[in-house]
Design an enzyme around this catalytic site. Structure first.
Site, PDB file in Angstrom:
ATOM      1  CE  LYS A  75      -8.880 -12.031  12.145  1.00  0.00           C
ATOM      2  NZ  LYS A  75      -9.236 -10.886  11.986  1.00  0.00           N
TER       3      LYS A  75
ATOM      4  N   GLY B  33     -23.830  -5.121  16.847  1.00  0.00           N
ATOM      5  CA  GLY B  33     -22.809  -5.160  17.425  1.00  0.00           C
ATOM      6  C   GLY B  33     -22.437  -4.036  17.806  1.00  0.00           C
TER       7      GLY B  33
ATOM      8  N   GLY C  39     -19.630  -3.503  20.073  1.00  0.00           N
ATOM      9  CA  GLY C  39     -17.987  -3.410  20.605  1.00  0.00           C
ATOM     10  C   GLY C  39     -17.104  -2.216  20.188  1.00  0.00           C
ATOM     11  CG  ASN C  40     -12.792  -1.267  18.051  1.00  0.00           C
ATOM     12  OD1 ASN C  40     -12.998  -0.194  17.876  1.00  0.00           O
ATOM     13  ND2 ASN C  40     -11.732  -1.593  17.951  1.00  0.00           N
TER      14      ASN C  40
ATOM     15  N   GLY D  85     -18.743  -1.502  16.350  1.00  0.00           N
ATOM     16  CA  GLY D  85     -20.187  -1.315  16.145  1.00  0.00           C
ATOM     17  C   GLY D  85     -20.497   0.000  16.834  1.00  0.00           C
TER      18      GLY D  85
HETATM   19  P1  NAD Z   1     -15.644  -6.503  19.949  1.00  0.00           P
HETATM   20  O1  NAD Z   1     -15.189  -7.826  20.479  1.00  0.00           O
HETATM   21  O2  NAD Z   1     -15.127  -5.253  20.291  1.00  0.00           O
HETATM   22  O3  NAD Z   1     -17.076  -6.561  19.554  1.00  0.00           O
HETATM   23  C1  NAD Z   1     -18.125  -7.458  19.197  1.00  0.00           C
HETATM   24  C2  NAD Z   1     -19.512  -6.896  19.519  1.00  0.00           C
HETATM   25  O4  NAD Z   1     -20.439  -8.073  19.066  1.00  0.00           O
HETATM   26  C3  NAD Z   1     -19.647  -7.107  21.010  1.00  0.00           C
HETATM   27  O5  NAD Z   1     -20.610  -5.783  21.130  1.00  0.00           O
HETATM   28  C4  NAD Z   1     -20.759  -8.209  21.343  1.00  0.00           C
HETATM   29  O6  NAD Z   1     -21.491  -8.206  22.259  1.00  0.00           O
HETATM   30  C5  NAD Z   1     -21.333  -8.075  19.768  1.00  0.00           C
HETATM   31  N1  NAD Z   1     -22.128  -9.499  19.681  1.00  0.00           N
HETATM   32  C6  NAD Z   1     -21.507 -10.954  19.890  1.00  0.00           C
HETATM   33  N2  NAD Z   1     -22.571 -11.681  19.417  1.00  0.00           N
HETATM   34  C7  NAD Z   1     -23.487 -10.757  18.938  1.00  0.00           C
HETATM   35  C8  NAD Z   1     -24.752 -11.228  18.239  1.00  0.00           C
HETATM   36  N3  NAD Z   1     -25.016 -12.570  18.189  1.00  0.00           N
HETATM   37  N4  NAD Z   1     -25.467 -10.164  18.018  1.00  0.00           N
HETATM   38  C9  NAD Z   1     -25.146  -8.856  17.905  1.00  0.00           C
HETATM   39  N5  NAD Z   1     -23.876  -8.751  18.793  1.00  0.00           N
HETATM   40  C10 NAD Z   1     -23.122  -9.666  19.184  1.00  0.00           C
HETATM   41  O7  NAD Z   1     -15.159  -6.798  18.543  1.00  0.00           O
HETATM   42  P2  NAD Z   1     -14.817  -5.789  16.946  1.00  0.00           P
HETATM   43  O8  NAD Z   1     -13.395  -5.738  17.150  1.00  0.00           O
HETATM   44  O9  NAD Z   1     -15.800  -4.828  17.192  1.00  0.00           O
HETATM   45  O10 NAD Z   1     -15.150  -6.780  15.738  1.00  0.00           O
HETATM   46  C11 NAD Z   1     -16.393  -6.969  15.304  1.00  0.00           C
HETATM   47  C12 NAD Z   1     -16.388  -7.537  13.860  1.00  0.00           C
HETATM   48  O11 NAD Z   1     -15.645  -6.670  13.190  1.00  0.00           O
HETATM   49  C13 NAD Z   1     -15.687  -8.798  13.856  1.00  0.00           C
HETATM   50  O12 NAD Z   1     -16.227  -9.689  12.800  1.00  0.00           O
HETATM   51  C14 NAD Z   1     -14.186  -8.647  13.667  1.00  0.00           C
HETATM   52  O13 NAD Z   1     -13.741  -9.526  12.878  1.00  0.00           O
HETATM   53  C15 NAD Z   1     -14.563  -7.436  12.458  1.00  0.00           C
HETATM   54  N6  NAD Z   1     -13.425  -6.495  12.145  1.00  0.00           N
HETATM   55  C16 NAD Z   1     -12.709  -6.073  13.241  1.00  0.00           C
HETATM   56  C17 NAD Z   1     -11.682  -5.017  12.873  1.00  0.00           C
HETATM   57  C18 NAD Z   1     -11.117  -4.311  14.361  1.00  0.00           C
HETATM   58  O14 NAD Z   1     -10.192  -3.551  13.970  1.00  0.00           O
HETATM   59  N7  NAD Z   1     -11.417  -4.621  15.497  1.00  0.00           N
HETATM   60  C19 NAD Z   1     -11.216  -5.026  11.822  1.00  0.00           C
HETATM   61  C20 NAD Z   1     -11.679  -5.562  10.755  1.00  0.00           C
HETATM   62  C21 NAD Z   1     -12.910  -6.303  11.121  1.00  0.00           C
END
Ligand code: NAD
Length: 412
Positions: free
Chosen positions: A109, A220, A222-223, A225
């Site tokens: 990571k 969440g 983001g991507n 959620g």
């Molecule tokens: P992202 O940056 O696209 O989204 C993160 C989201 O979380 C945003 O909407 C942000 O506003 C929100 N957020 C931040 N703090 C928060 C809080 N306290 N309460 C509620 N929402 C909050 O990131 P992502 O890629 O969607 O990743 C989200 C999670 O999924 C992370 O834990 C990441 O490690 C995990 N993940 C992502 C991937 C991937 O392919 N992107 C793969 C496996 C795991």
């Protein structure tokens, strides 16, 4: 000292999970001792020329945790709170995740302590290229293959792949995954984590006693959620609550997710969406629902709020959202958890597909990608359930046991 978001040291939490597995199955102390340390953790400083002519130094990381099963694999996180213990925990979980997924990859990571929203596009590009310049020696398609994570986008992956190609001459693109489609990315990578989570949910629905009409809450947006909200609502489930870092929104009748996505795109926030009631993030987690999907960050369900969780089941799309203390409380309350190392492994599996396509110079259709993904996830789900039942334990420990057996086999 841990800031408000991390609150607890995520690496200590990861090691507590490992301790629990040690109590369930004896793999031998030597093996656990090796797993308590990453192969190496690297901290770098990245000087970046800012738009005003000044030079700012950023702190970056790469943790190569374990490569018993193949090249280190794992995303790069950009966040103002990112620090070495968070990256180490995420790299450890990647080691377990890749093994659970049955892909020939190890765990790694990376990250940079930065709030990317405070940088211009040019500054962000120079910072991303700087991360590669400092680490190009240890990266490579057969050595260490990064990917996106929180706040890192396909465009950032493309800058990084380009910088690596300039330095090394390797133009396969296989050094990094999550690239844009036109630049060697795979079909389906953008939605793979959420789509994979949905396949896992479908595979476990009966086991979790969840009905076709179940009510879903997602933390969440983001991507991961927002894609999850879209996929579950398209499949006919009622999404009664979602949140981002600033606010949450609730509607017992179910939210119109497409409208909400449009709203967030145009206003940058969920706040003020008229077809629901605004709630806090703490309230969101405690909504009465069938399925709670944490898709934001670590340490969201802890010893402090686990007792108030009213969901019937939890599917972890974020990494490490439930602390070990909360795990115990939820277990006693009879709330099953589908663990992150399985539930969100769709992302790394499609990353592995992208790597394979780059190396073979192939391009698979989205249909093919998702068919392969579903088969692999269903297979992992079945094996984890068997392991959990065999050891009379929960799914997280079942997943760890499955992974550790594979890693131990290759490591010693
Ligand atoms: P992202 O940056 O696209 O989204 C993160 C989201 O979380 C945003 O909407 C942000 O506003 C929100 N957020 C931040 N703090 C928060 C809080 N306290 N309460 C509620 N929402 C909050 O990131 P992502 O890629 O969607 O990743 C989200 C999670 O999924 C992370 O834990 C990441 O490690 C995990 N993940 C992502 C991937 C991937 O392919 N992107 C793969 C496996 C795991």
């Amino acid at each position: 000292m841990y800031n408000k978001r991390l609150m607890q040291n995520p690496f200590q939490n990861a090691m507590l999970q490992l301790d629990k597995v040690a109590k369930t199955k004896n793999f031998g102390e030597e093996f656990f001792a090796r797993l308590r340390q990453p192969d190496r953790d690297i901290r770098i400083s990245i000087p970046v020329k800012m738009d005003d002519g000044s030079v700012k130094i950023f702190e970056g990381y790469r943790v190569e945790y374990n490569n018993a099963l193949g090249p280190y694999k794992g995303g790069i996180r950009y966040h103002q709170d990112t620090e070495i213990n968070e990256v180490k925990a995420l790299a450890f979980w990647m080691t377990i995740k890749c093994a659970v997924a049955g892909i020939p990859m190890g765990g790694g990571k990376g990250g940079i302590t930065v709030n990317p929203k405070e940088l211009s596009k040019g500054e962000l590009e120079r910072l991303s290229r700087g991360w590669i310049q400092k680490l190009s020696d240890i990266l490579g398609p057969k050595k260490d293959v990064p990917a996106p994570d929180v706040n890192t986008t396909p465009e950032i992956m493309a800058w990084m792949a380009d910088e690596y190609a300039k330095i090394t001459g390797d133009k396969t693109g296989a050094v990094i995954t999550g690239k844009p489609l036109g630049k060697g990315g795979s079909e389906g990578r953008g939605t793979a984590t959420a789509q994979g989570g949905f396949f896992i949910f479908e595979a476990f629905k009966k086991e979790l006693n969840l009905s076709e009409k179940c009510k879903v809450v997602i933390q969440g947006f983001g991507n991961v959620g927002s894609c999850a909200a879209f996929i579950w609502s398209k499949a006919g489930y009622k999404i009664v609550g979602v949140s981002d870092s600033r606010s949450g929104i609730y509607s017992s009748a179910g939210l119109d997710i497409e409208k909400l996505m449009e709203y967030k795109k145009s206003t940058g926030s969920l706040s003020g969406f008229s077809e629901g009631k605004e709630i806090t993030n703490a309230e969101l987690l405690e909504i009465e629902c069938d399925l709670l999907i944490p898709a934001a960050f670590e340490n969201q369900i802890t010893g402090k709020n686990a007792d108030r969780i009213k969901a019937k089941a939890i599917l972890e799309l974020a990494n490490g959202p439930v602390t070990p203390e909360a795990d115990e409380i939820l277990f006693r309350k009879g709330i099953p958890i589908v663990p992150d190392v399985l539930a969100n492994s769709g992302g790394v599996i499609v990353s592995f597909f992208e790597w394979e396509q780059n190396l073979k110079n192939e391009h698979w259709s989205e249909k093919e990608v998702f068919e392969r993904l579903q088969l692999m996830l269903e297979d992992s789900a079945k094996k984890i359930l068997e392991k959990a039942k065999e050891s009379n334990t929960d799914l997280r420990r079942g997943a760890f046991i499955l992974a550790l057996e594979k890693i131990k086999d290759k490591m010693l």
